[in-house]
Motif scaffolding. Structure first.
Motif, mmCIF file in Angstrom:
data_model
loop_
_atom_site.group_PDB
_atom_site.id
_atom_site.type_symbol
_atom_site.label_atom_id
_atom_site.label_comp_id
_atom_site.label_asym_id
_atom_site.label_seq_id
_atom_site.Cartn_x
_atom_site.Cartn_y
_atom_site.Cartn_z
ATOM 1 N N ILE A 1 -3.033 58.913 -19.204
ATOM 2 C CA ILE A 1 -3.096 59.982 -20.189
ATOM 3 C C ILE A 1 -2.257 59.527 -21.377
ATOM 4 N N LEU A 2 -2.844 59.547 -22.572
ATOM 5 C CA LEU A 2 -2.132 59.154 -23.784
ATOM 6 C C LEU A 2 -2.133 60.328 -24.754
ATOM 7 N N ALA A 3 -0.950 60.729 -25.200
ATOM 8 C CA ALA A 3 -0.815 61.773 -26.217
ATOM 9 C C ALA A 3 -0.144 61.169 -27.433
ATOM 10 N N CYS A 4 -0.726 61.366 -28.605
ATOM 11 C CA CYS A 4 -0.148 60.907 -29.872
ATOM 12 C C CYS A 4 0.110 62.125 -30.754
ATOM 13 N N MET B 1 10.085 62.281 -18.172
ATOM 14 C CA MET B 1 8.804 62.720 -17.609
ATOM 15 C C MET B 1 7.679 61.708 -17.794
ATOM 16 N N CYS B 2 7.764 60.912 -18.846
ATOM 17 C CA CYS B 2 6.653 60.034 -19.190
ATOM 18 C C CYS B 2 6.832 58.640 -18.601
ATOM 19 N N ASP B 3 5.716 57.921 -18.502
ATOM 20 C CA ASP B 3 5.753 56.540 -18.037
ATOM 21 C C ASP B 3 5.961 55.573 -19.184
ATOM 22 N N ASP B 4 5.839 56.045 -20.403
ATOM 23 C CA ASP B 4 6.200 55.256 -21.576
ATOM 24 C C ASP B 4 6.351 56.202 -22.760
ATOM 25 N N ARG C 1 4.166 58.333 -29.284
ATOM 26 C CA ARG C 1 3.153 58.033 -28.270
ATOM 27 C C ARG C 1 3.737 58.267 -26.888
ATOM 28 N N LEU C 2 3.076 59.113 -26.121
ATOM 29 C CA LEU C 2 3.514 59.468 -24.777
ATOM 30 C C LEU C 2 2.430 59.054 -23.788
ATOM 31 N N THR C 3 2.811 58.310 -22.761
ATOM 32 C CA THR C 3 1.851 57.837 -21.775
ATOM 33 C C THR C 3 2.272 58.282 -20.385
ATOM 34 N N MET C 4 1.293 58.773 -19.618
ATOM 35 C CA MET C 4 1.500 59.090 -18.208
ATOM 36 C C MET C 4 0.361 58.479 -17.408
ATOM 37 N N ASP D 1 4.969 59.232 -6.480
ATOM 38 C CA ASP D 1 6.035 60.228 -6.385
ATOM 39 C C ASP D 1 7.096 59.972 -7.443
ATOM 40 N N ARG D 2 7.337 60.938 -8.339
ATOM 41 C CA ARG D 2 8.336 60.793 -9.386
ATOM 42 C C ARG D 2 9.746 61.125 -8.908
#
Length: 332
Positions: A261-264, A300-303, A316-319, A325-326
């Motif tokens: 999932i990418l949010a910009c 929370m994000c992976d990047d 840029r937020l990536t999940m 498991d976080r």
């Protein structure tokens, strides 16, 4: 300036890069450093991957049972969480009476399959964050796999360099964190998903509108439920920050593909004046810290990537869609 393998060039925090091109060079950097720490009865910590730990253990000439192990940065997977975990571990050693602590670590980069931008910010931020510890820290980098831009940042982030053979030299290319934050950063490469049609594209949304858009996608099965809560929060905080601190118009786009999932979230402003914000929980007035919102986004994000260019600022937020498991990464 040089120092022997048994005594660093300075007390306080000694942040050193060890660059190597072979296992033999790596061992020449790490083994004498670790053995000298054990001989001096200093807490001596390895934060490396399993393969390197095994390689080093086979090469030590004294028992390694007293070496301390903590999760490597790659195992933690998140620089904001890594800073929190390592500060806790170092504080515990101080509470036990340590006068000098040694650490060998390896920082993730694209040659290891990791995004570099936020780990590059980590390497700069810890110069101030770890300054209160009597810590000698060698960060090792394999120059066969680390890209050139990573090695350029590594040289800028480390006050000291070592190539083994008991040499520890001041680094003429080092930039103090304040110099780093004043330097214009190169643009971040666009994610390949950005060349495709987004599933959300909103101009000047409110934070509430952005939250509703993410929840509708989750309800329709387009976004996995297990990332919905974190994504809703991260997007809401990012949009609110753009409205509050940026310059309109604000654009929010979201993609789902390739297991990510990418949010910009973009605006026409200059972005944070300090690229190290969000790595440390605190208040906006503290050095390299931010309110809990941006810090939680990092958790929370992976990047998390900051990109400032001629058209403004993009967060840029990536999940990952298939998310492990976080709980192992979350602060207690």
């Amino acid at each position: 300036m040089t120092a022997t393998a048994t005594r660093p060039a300075a007390r306080g925090y000694v942040h050193e890069a060890g660059l190597y091109r072979s296992d033999e060079t790596l061992l020449g950097i790490v083994v004498p450093f670790l053995e000298a720490g054990l001989a001096a009865r200093e807490p001596t910590i390895v934060a490396l991957g399993a393969d390197h730990v095994a390689l080093i253990a086979d090469s030590m000439t004294i028992p390694v049972a007293d070496l301390l192990s903590v999760p490597s940065p790659a195992d933690i997977g998140n620089p904001a969480t890594a800073i929190l975990r390592y500060c806790e571990a170092l504080d515990a050693q101080l509470a036990s009476g340590a006068e000098r602590i040694r650490v060998v670590s390896e920082i993730p980069h694209p040659g290891m399959g990791a995004s570099w931008q936020w780990w590059g910010r980590f390497e700069v931020a810890i110069n101030n964050t770890f300054a209160r510890f009597p810590l000698w820290d060698i960060c090792v980098y394999d120059t066969r796999t680390a890209p050139r831009e990573v090695l350029d940042d590594v040289r800028a982030a480390h006050p000291y360099l070592t190539n083994g053979a008991a040499t520890h030299q001041r680094n003429p290319d080092f930039q103090h964190p304040e110099e780093y934050t004043a330097r214009r950063r190169p643009p971040v490469a666009a994610d390949p998903l950005e060349a495709t049609a987004p599933v959300v594209d909103l101009l000047d949304p409110s934070a509430a509108t952005a939250r509703r858009a993410v929840r509708r996608l989750a309800a329709a099965g387009q976004i996995p439920r297990h990332v919905e809560v974190d994504l809703v929060y991260a997007v809401s905080e990012g949009v609110q920050n753009a409205i509050r601190h940026g310059r309109g118009p604000v654009r929010f786009r979201l993609w789902d593909g390739d297991g990510r999932i990418l949010a910009c979230i973009a605006d026409r402003g200059a972005g944070p004046s300090d690229p190290l914000v969000g790595l440390i929980a605190g208040t906006s007035s503290g050095p390299h810290s931010a309110g809990l919102g941006l810090w939680l986004i990092h958790q929370m994000c992976d990047d998390v990537a900051f990109d400032t260019g001629p058209d403004g600022f993009t967060l840029r937020l990536t999940m990952r869609s298939a998310q492990p498991d976080r709980s192992a990464r979350r602060p207690d």
